[in-house]
Each structure stands twice: as structure tokens, then as C-alpha cells.
Design a protein around this motif. Structure first.
Motif, PDB file in Angstrom:
ATOM      1  N   LEU A   1       0.845  -1.192   0.000  1.00 24.34           N
ATOM      2  CA  LEU A   1       0.000   0.000   0.000  1.00 24.34           C
ATOM      3  C   LEU A   1       0.882   1.244   0.000  1.00 24.34           C
ATOM      4  CD1 LEU A   1      -1.388  -2.165   2.320  1.00 24.34           C
ATOM      5  CD2 LEU A   1      -3.285  -0.658   1.724  1.00 24.34           C
ATOM      6  N   HIS A   2       0.404   2.268  -0.712  1.00 23.85           N
ATOM      7  CA  HIS A   2       1.098   3.551  -0.783  1.00 23.85           C
ATOM      8  C   HIS A   2       0.255   4.575  -0.034  1.00 23.85           C
ATOM      9  CE1 HIS A   2       2.257   1.476  -4.714  1.00 23.85           C
ATOM     10  NE2 HIS A   2       3.253   1.301  -3.851  1.00 23.85           N
ATOM     11  N   LEU A   3       0.818   5.131   1.019  1.00 24.22           N
ATOM     12  CA  LEU A   3       0.073   5.989   1.933  1.00 24.22           C
ATOM     13  C   LEU A   3       0.574   7.423   1.802  1.00 24.22           C
ATOM     14  CD1 LEU A   3       0.287   3.638   5.064  1.00 24.22           C
ATOM     15  CD2 LEU A   3      -1.327   3.534   3.161  1.00 24.22           C
ATOM     16  N   VAL A   4      -0.174   8.241   1.087  1.00 27.53           N
ATOM     17  CA  VAL A   4       0.226   9.638   0.912  1.00 27.53           C
ATOM     18  C   VAL A   4      -0.945  10.538   0.570  1.00 27.53           C
ATOM     19  CG1 VAL A   4       0.798   9.499  -1.551  1.00 27.53           C
ATOM     20  CG2 VAL A   4       2.032  11.116  -0.090  1.00 27.53           C
ATOM     21  N   GLY A   5      -2.045   9.968   0.084  1.00 24.16           N
ATOM     22  CA  GLY A   5      -3.191  10.793  -0.299  1.00 24.16           C
ATOM     23  C   GLY A   5      -3.221  11.067  -1.786  1.00 24.16           C
ATOM     24  N   THR A   6      -3.522  12.289  -2.166  1.00 18.94           N
ATOM     25  CA  THR A   6      -3.736  12.637  -3.565  1.00 18.94           C
ATOM     26  C   THR A   6      -2.424  12.726  -4.333  1.00 18.94           C
ATOM     27  OG1 THR A   6      -3.591  15.007  -3.163  1.00 18.94           O
ATOM     28  CG2 THR A   6      -5.779  13.984  -2.920  1.00 18.94           C
ATOM     29  N   ARG A   7      -2.561  12.827  -5.657  1.00 17.28           N
ATOM     30  CA  ARG A   7      -1.401  13.036  -6.527  1.00 17.28           C
ATOM     31  C   ARG A   7      -0.660  14.312  -6.127  1.00 17.28           C
ATOM     32  NH1 ARG A   7      -1.665  12.322 -13.049  1.00 17.28           N
ATOM     33  NH2 ARG A   7      -0.728  10.320 -12.489  1.00 17.28           N
ATOM     34  N   ALA A   8      -1.389  15.363  -5.832  1.00 16.51           N
ATOM     35  CA  ALA A   8      -0.759  16.628  -5.435  1.00 16.51           C
ATOM     36  C   ALA A   8       0.007  16.480  -4.127  1.00 16.51           C
ATOM     37  CB  ALA A   8      -1.823  17.720  -5.310  1.00 16.51           C
ATOM     38  N   GLU A   9      -0.519  15.711  -3.190  1.00 19.80           N
ATOM     39  CA  GLU A   9       0.171  15.492  -1.926  1.00 19.80           C
ATOM     40  C   GLU A   9       1.463  14.703  -2.143  1.00 19.80           C
ATOM     41  OE1 GLU A   9      -2.486  14.934   1.820  1.00 19.80           O
ATOM     42  OE2 GLU A   9      -3.610  14.065   0.145  1.00 19.80           O
ATOM     43  N   ALA A  10       1.430  13.727  -3.037  1.00 19.51           N
ATOM     44  CA  ALA A  10       2.636  12.956  -3.328  1.00 19.51           C
ATOM     45  C   ALA A  10       3.709  13.852  -3.940  1.00 19.51           C
ATOM     46  CB  ALA A  10       2.304  11.799  -4.269  1.00 19.51           C
ATOM     47  N   MET A  11       3.296  14.717  -4.865  1.00 20.53           N
ATOM     48  CA  MET A  11       4.252  15.644  -5.480  1.00 20.53           C
ATOM     49  C   MET A  11       4.862  16.555  -4.427  1.00 20.53           C
ATOM     50  SD  MET A  11       5.048  15.553  -8.709  1.00 20.53           S
ATOM     51  CE  MET A  11       5.399  17.252  -9.163  1.00 20.53           C
ATOM     52  N   ALA A  12       4.032  17.105  -3.546  1.00 15.98           N
ATOM     53  CA  ALA A  12       4.528  18.020  -2.524  1.00 15.98           C
ATOM     54  C   ALA A  12       5.506  17.318  -1.586  1.00 15.98           C
ATOM     55  CB  ALA A  12       3.360  18.604  -1.737  1.00 15.98           C
ATOM     56  N   ALA A  13       5.180  16.086  -1.193  1.00 15.19           N
ATOM     57  CA  ALA A  13       6.054  15.344  -0.284  1.00 15.19           C
ATOM     58  C   ALA A  13       7.406  15.060  -0.928  1.00 15.19           C
ATOM     59  CB  ALA A  13       5.380  14.041   0.136  1.00 15.19           C
ATOM     60  N   GLU A  14       7.398  14.630  -2.190  1.00 11.11           N
ATOM     61  CA  GLU A  14       8.663  14.290  -2.850  1.00 11.11           C
ATOM     62  C   GLU A  14       9.483  15.528  -3.184  1.00 11.11           C
ATOM     63  OE1 GLU A  14       9.793  10.909  -3.192  1.00 11.11           O
ATOM     64  OE2 GLU A  14       8.224  11.061  -1.689  1.00 11.11           O
ATOM     65  N   ARG A  15       8.828  16.629  -3.499  1.00 11.96           N
ATOM     66  CA  ARG A  15       9.576  17.869  -3.719  1.00 11.96           C
ATOM     67  C   ARG A  15      10.259  18.326  -2.438  1.00 11.96           C
ATOM     68  NH1 ARG A  15       5.070  20.905  -7.534  1.00 11.96           N
ATOM     69  NH2 ARG A  15       5.927  20.221  -9.547  1.00 11.96           N
ATOM     70  N   ALA A  16       9.584  18.139  -1.315  1.00 14.90           N
ATOM     71  CA  ALA A  16      10.197  18.494  -0.033  1.00 14.90           C
ATOM     72  C   ALA A  16      11.444  17.662   0.210  1.00 14.90           C
ATOM     73  CB  ALA A  16       9.191  18.303   1.095  1.00 14.90           C
ATOM     74  N   VAL A  17      11.358  16.350  -0.023  1.00 13.58           N
ATOM     75  CA  VAL A  17      12.511  15.473   0.169  1.00 13.58           C
ATOM     76  C   VAL A  17      13.648  15.892  -0.759  1.00 13.58           C
ATOM     77  CG1 VAL A  17      13.349  13.104  -0.102  1.00 13.58           C
ATOM     78  CG2 VAL A  17      11.170  13.527   1.040  1.00 13.58           C
ATOM     79  N   SER A  18      13.340  16.177  -2.024  1.00 17.03           N
ATOM     80  CA  SER A  18      14.365  16.598  -2.982  1.00 17.03           C
ATOM     81  C   SER A  18      15.048  17.885  -2.542  1.00 17.03           C
ATOM     82  CB  SER A  18      13.747  16.787  -4.366  1.00 17.03           C
ATOM     83  OG  SER A  18      13.291  15.561  -4.888  1.00 17.03           O
ATOM     84  N   ALA A  19      14.294  18.732  -1.819  1.00 17.70           N
ATOM     85  CA  ALA A  19      14.843  20.001  -1.333  1.00 17.70           C
ATOM     86  C   ALA A  19      15.529  19.862   0.021  1.00 17.70           C
ATOM     87  CB  ALA A  19      13.732  21.040  -1.244  1.00 17.70           C
ATOM     88  N   GLY A  20      15.603  18.628   0.539  1.00 20.82           N
ATOM     89  CA  GLY A  20      16.285  18.396   1.802  1.00 20.82           C
ATOM     90  C   GLY A  20      15.430  18.619   3.027  1.00 20.82           C
ATOM     91  N   ARG A  21      14.100  18.598   2.861  1.00 17.21           N
ATOM     92  CA  ARG A  21      13.200  18.819   3.993  1.00 17.21           C
ATOM     93  C   ARG A  21      12.418  17.545   4.313  1.00 17.21           C
ATOM     94  NH1 ARG A  21      11.565  22.909   0.561  1.00 17.21           N
ATOM     95  NH2 ARG A  21       9.459  22.021   0.529  1.00 17.21           N
ATOM     96  N   HIS A  22      11.987  17.424   5.563  1.00 16.77           N
ATOM     97  CA  HIS A  22      11.134  16.321   5.972  1.00 16.77           C
ATOM     98  C   HIS A  22       9.670  16.759   5.838  1.00 16.77           C
ATOM     99  CE1 HIS A  22      14.910  15.218   7.994  1.00 16.77           C
ATOM    100  NE2 HIS A  22      14.467  13.977   7.970  1.00 16.77           N
ATOM    101  N   PRO A  23       8.903  16.146   4.944  1.00 16.08           N
ATOM    102  CA  PRO A  23       7.496  16.535   4.825  1.00 16.08           C
ATOM    103  C   PRO A  23       6.717  16.146   6.079  1.00 16.08           C
ATOM    104  CG  PRO A  23       7.965  14.637   3.441  1.00 16.08           C
ATOM    105  CD  PRO A  23       9.278  15.102   3.987  1.00 16.08           C
ATOM    106  N   GLU A  24       5.751  16.971   6.425  1.00 14.33           N
ATOM    107  CA  GLU A  24       4.917  16.668   7.592  1.00 14.33           C
ATOM    108  C   GLU A  24       4.126  15.387   7.361  1.00 14.33           C
ATOM    109  OE1 GLU A  24       1.249  18.678  10.180  1.00 14.33           O
ATOM    110  OE2 GLU A  24       2.381  19.868   8.722  1.00 14.33           O
ATOM    111  N   ARG A  25       3.642  15.218   6.136  1.00 15.44           N
ATOM    112  CA  ARG A  25       2.940  13.989   5.748  1.00 15.44           C
ATOM    113  C   ARG A  25       3.759  13.307   4.650  1.00 15.44           C
ATOM    114  NH1 ARG A  25      -3.603  14.990   5.158  1.00 15.44           N
ATOM    115  NH2 ARG A  25      -4.128  14.608   7.361  1.00 15.44           N
ATOM    116  N   PRO A  26       4.691  12.431   5.030  1.00 16.76           N
ATOM    117  CA  PRO A  26       5.577  11.827   4.032  1.00 16.76           C
ATOM    118  C   PRO A  26       4.879  10.744   3.212  1.00 16.76           C
ATOM    119  CG  PRO A  26       5.981  10.853   6.168  1.00 16.76           C
ATOM    120  CD  PRO A  26       4.974  11.958   6.387  1.00 16.76           C
ATOM    121  N   TYR A  27       5.497  10.426   2.096  1.00 18.38           N
ATOM    122  CA  TYR A  27       5.105   9.232   1.332  1.00 18.38           C
ATOM    123  C   TYR A  27       5.538   8.012   2.125  1.00 18.38           C
ATOM    124  CZ  TYR A  27       5.346   5.639  -2.336  1.00 18.38           C
ATOM    125  OH  TYR A  27       5.209   4.486  -3.087  1.00 18.38           O
TER     126      TYR A  27
END
Length: 484
Positions: free
Chosen positions: A310-336
Motif C-alpha cells: 500500500l502507498h500511503l500519501v493521499g492525492t497526486r498533489a500530496e505525493a508531489m509536494a512530499a517528494e519535492r520536499a525530500v528533494s529540497a532536503g526537507r522532511h514533509p509533515e505527511r511523508p510518502y
């Protein structure tokens, strides 16, 4: 000294070792850890009787990769269990997209986007072997099935570009595809991620995502048993610190990341090649959290109790936001969060009535943060009451990952960032990416084509070059594997 030395007992190193032994060569394998298997090990990480996969847990390539089709894991005693649903993607409100083994059943469950899902995947599923052949190649030969390659390529460009939202009208189908594309630990609207997502989803509807009975350790154990039957030997607890230890071997194969090659042979490498290796980029990382549970996860949405992954992240937009945060060196509040529940098909993983639960969250490379609370919150979001089932947990932060697998630099379980450049040119731009400038020394890790995953194909491609260049053996490795 044997004919060939292999360093590293991940699936690629063992694949190479078995092929070379099948060719009649003497082979010895060295592993730094006390247990062999690399990213396919299984251990009691939480409580006695709970068997957890240390890294890889579900295996889309176990039935599909050309190496494993020729080796035939089932014939070597591995019980390959296929969940009814390969993967699923829960949404807020108790709904979910579910990638059933059956393509038609999946499309029927996606409502108005069912036809779009069917149109996207039906041509790929009907030619899944060609899709796998393309994705698992060394990327140096033209595809055998040009039409399937064009279909796959056009779909990859669509999903890896701003056009990715034109096919779907609702949130569920788009999120379902995005969840699997995000395995690449990079923003999913990129070509390498899109290609990985399409291939993995194709396999979800073809052979399925396999979960080996007893744990992923069954895969390296089967390879090692065959290697030993052929006269090869595996030495565990044996860290290699210098390539000079094997100067008398006719070939040395390294199931190692470029950083590890530099560590053991940097002073021997030509400056230009060493500089290129030092510029090899490592990508986003994983914080791995394993749980021992008193019962099954109480998913809100119907059908999730039959999905292996199972992939737990929510919508497509939420997945994009989470991965962009990781790419920028940040920990997303709601990670993938990727999760696996092996108990849906394998009751041997935990004491009766109890379950193991595998999770990891994407985090920045080198992260020292324990994100288990963020993982629990994401699970609770889609399965209220999950926290009450937790008996114990075990955490590997990204920074701790290299301690159990030196190839996971900074916690990068893909052994290299999945950028477009590094998709085609892993680890450096060379026509033969497996050969190093040192005579007889070859790389065969996931840092070479075709990249990450439990498929053995990097080892197979490298072994083909070793056989031809060092031993003048031109037999196809797949033919060697099929021989008794």
C-alpha cells in the motif's frame, strides 16, 4: 585463488556468481555482513517469531525478470505467493484505488476513469514480456518489439510531463498510478519515475507482486544453494578493504555502489574515472520502520486487507509536494509511506493471529530523524486504531542504513538518484557501464543498468561481459541458467 571473485551478496552479485559457476568457473563470494542477501534479507527485528524483511519485501520482478524466469525460483524451493491485489492506494473518506491482479477488475473499480486505466495498460499488459525486456535491458541495444517500445515510451512521456493529468478525471486513478511511480524516490512527474510506475503497474496486472513465503531471504538462499551445488563458496562476515586482495583472480565482480568502489580501489583508478565516480549522485532516502502487531491493520476502505503493498500519501498533489520536499532536503509533515502486509498471503511471518507490518517513509539523504510518528500518523489516517495494535517497532533511520548495507549511501535504497541522466548512464557515461578501467574488474550493482530492484539483471548483464572478455565464453547467460 578462484577464477572469479564476487564482492557483495545482493541479488545482483549472486546472480552473477550463479551464471559464472554455471559456465564451469570457480567462484567465491565475499559479504561484509554476517548474513548474506544484501537488500533481500529477513530477520527478527522486533519480537521473537516476527520475521521482517530488512529492505525489499514485495517482488514484482520475481516472476518477470529474464534472470529469474530462467533460474526459476519455484523450482529451487521458493514458494512465491501472489496477493489478490498487488498494491493499493487509500484516500481520505474511506475510498481507495486497488490494483488487482486482474486488469478488468481494477478498471471496473475506478469508475469513470476505468476506461482510461484500461486504455493505458491493456496494450502493455498483453505484451508484458516486451515491456520487461525493454526496462530490464542494459539500455545499449535496440528493443526487439519496436511497437511496444513506442507505446511504452509515449505513455512514459505523458506521465512524466505536464500532460500527466489529461488522461484522468478523478483523484483515485491518478493517485493510484502516482503512488507506484513514487517508488523511485523522486518527484513522480519525471520520466524515470513515470517509466518505473508504468512497468511496475504492468506487472501488477500480469504476474503480480510476489511475496516469498517465510521472507525475502528465501531468494538469496535459493541462489546460494545453487551456487554451492555448483562448487562455489560464500564467505560472510568478510569485509573487503582493498581490491589488492584479489589480484590473482582472473575477474572480480563488485556488487557495490560507486562510493564503495572508490573506497577499496580509488588509488588504482585513473583520475578521470575516479572523478566521475565521485560525482555520482545519491538520491532521496528511506527511514524504515517495522512493526509487530497484535492483529491485522484496520483499514477503512474495503479491499485493502487483500493488498500486499500500500502507498500511503493521499492525492497526486500530496505525493508531489512530499517528494519535492525530500528533494529540497526537507522532511514533509505527511511523508510518502510505502507499506507491506505480508500476512495477507503468508501466515508464517508472525505468531498465530498476529502480523508483521513493513513501512518506510521517504526522507532527505543522510537524515538522522526517526520519523516513526509521522508514519504511524499516515497509517492512522487510513486505518484508525492502528496505533493500538502496535506491540513493538524497530527503526532504521536513513543515516543508519549503510551500517547494514554499505550500498545504501545516506539511506538511498536505490543505490543512486533516479535522474534522467543516471537512468541511462549508471554510474558513468560508458558504452560498457559494467567494466571499469581496471583489467578484469567489473561493477554489477544496482548502480549499473537497469538500476534498482530485486531482478538480478545487473548481475546478468555484467556476467555476460565477463564471460566474453575474460574467458572467451559466448554462451547466452540465460541458456546457461536453463541447463541442469
Amino acid at each position: 585463488m578462484p577464477d572469479v571473485v564476487v564482492v557483495g551478496t545482493g541479488p545482483n552479485g549472486l546472480a552473477a556468481a550463479v551464471i559464472l559457476a554455471k559456465a564451469g568457473l570457480s567462484v567465491e563470494v565475499y559479504e561484509a555482513q554476517d548474513a548474506a542477501g544484501g537488500g533481500s534479507r529477513t530477520a527478527e527485528l522486533t519480537l521473537p517469531g516476527f520475521r521482517h524483511d530488512v529492505c525489499a519485501g514485495a517482488h514484482p520482478m520475481a516472476l518477470a525478470a529474464p534472470f529469474f524466469r530462467a533460474f526459476d525460483l519455484a523450482a529451487h524451493g521458493v514458494d512465491l505467493l501472489v496477493p489478490e491485489a498487488s498494491f493499493a492506494h487509500p484516500m481520505d473518506g474511506g475510498t481507495a484505488g486497488i490494483a488487482w491482479h486482474d486488469l478488468e477488475r481494477t478498471a471496473d473499480g475506478l469508475g469513470r476513469d476505468g476506461d482510461a486505466w484500461r486504455a493505458l495498460f491493456a496494450p502493455l499488459v498483453s505484451h508484458w514480456e516486451a515491456v520487461v525486456g525493454l526496462a530490464m535491458s542494459d539500455l545499449r541495444r535496440p528493443p526487439k518489439d519496436l511497437l511496444t517500445a513506442v507505446r511504452f515510451g509515449l505513455r512514459t512521456l505523458e506521465q512524466g510531463s505536464p500532460l500527466w493529468n489529461t488522461r484522468f478525471h478523478g483523484e483515485v486513478a491518478a493517485a493510484l498510478l502516482t503512488g507506484v511511480a513514487t517508488h523511485a524516490i523522486t518527484p513522480p512527474r519525471r520520466v524515470p519515475a513515470a517509466g518505473a510506475g508504468l512497468m511496475l503497474t504492468t506487472l501488477a496486472h500480469a504476474g503480480g507482486w510476489v511475496i516469498p513465503r517465510g521472507g525475502s531471504q528465501a531468494i538469496p538462499d535459493a541462489l546460494i544453494a545453487e551456487l554451492e551445488r555448483l562448487g562455489g563458496r560464500v564467505h560472510t562476515g568478510r569485509r573487503v578493504d582493498s581490491l589488492g586482495e584479489f589480484d590473482d583472480a582472473r575477474a572480480v565482480m563488485l556488487d557495490l555502489a560507486p562510493a564503495e568502489l572508490l573506497r577499496i580501489a580509488g588509488h588504482r583508478l585513473p583520475d578521470r574515472y575516479a572523478k566521475r565516480l565521485s560525482h555520482f549522485r545519491y538520491g532521496g532516502a528511506a527511514c524504515k520502520v517495522d512493526f509487530a502487531l497484535s492483529g491485522p491493520v484496520p483499514w477503512q476502505a474495503e479491499g485493502l486487507d487483500r493488498a500486499g503493498t500500500l502507498h500511503l500519501v493521499g492525492t497526486r498533489a500530496e505525493a508531489m509536494a512530499a517528494e519535492r520536499a525530500v528533494s529540497a532536503g526537507r522532511h514533509p509533515e505527511r511523508p510518502y509511506v510505502l507499506s507491506i502486509q505480508p500476512g495477507v498471503v503468508d501466515p508464517t511471518r508472525a505468531p498465530e493471529g498476529m502480523h508483521t507490518f513493513y513501512t518506510y517513509a521517504h526522507v532527505p539523504n543522510g537524515s538522522t530523524r526517526d520519523v516513526s510518528e509521522a508514519i504511524i500518523a499516515q497509517v492512522e489516517r487510513f486505518a484508525p486504531g492502528f496505533r493500538d495494535l502496535i506491540l513493538a517497532k524497530h527503526v532504521y533511520t536513513a543515516a543508519e542504513m549503510p551500517a547494514h548495507n554499505a550500498n545504501y549511501i545516506g539511506g538511498d535504497i536505490s543505490a543512486g538518484a533516479m535522474t534522467l541522466r543516471q537512468f541511462a548512464f549508471r554510474p558513468t557515461p560508458r558504452w560498457n557501464p559494467y567494466a571499469t578501467p581496471l583489467p578484469g574488474v567489473y561493477l554489477c550493482s544496482a548502480s549499473t543498468p537497469p538500476g534498482p530492484g530485486v531482478h538480478g539483471m545487473s548481475g546478468m548483464h555484467a556476467a555476460r561481459h565477463v564471460l566474453r572478455q575474460r574467458f572467451d565464453i559466448t554462451t547466452d547467460p540465460l541458456e546457461l541458467l536453463r541447463r541442469n
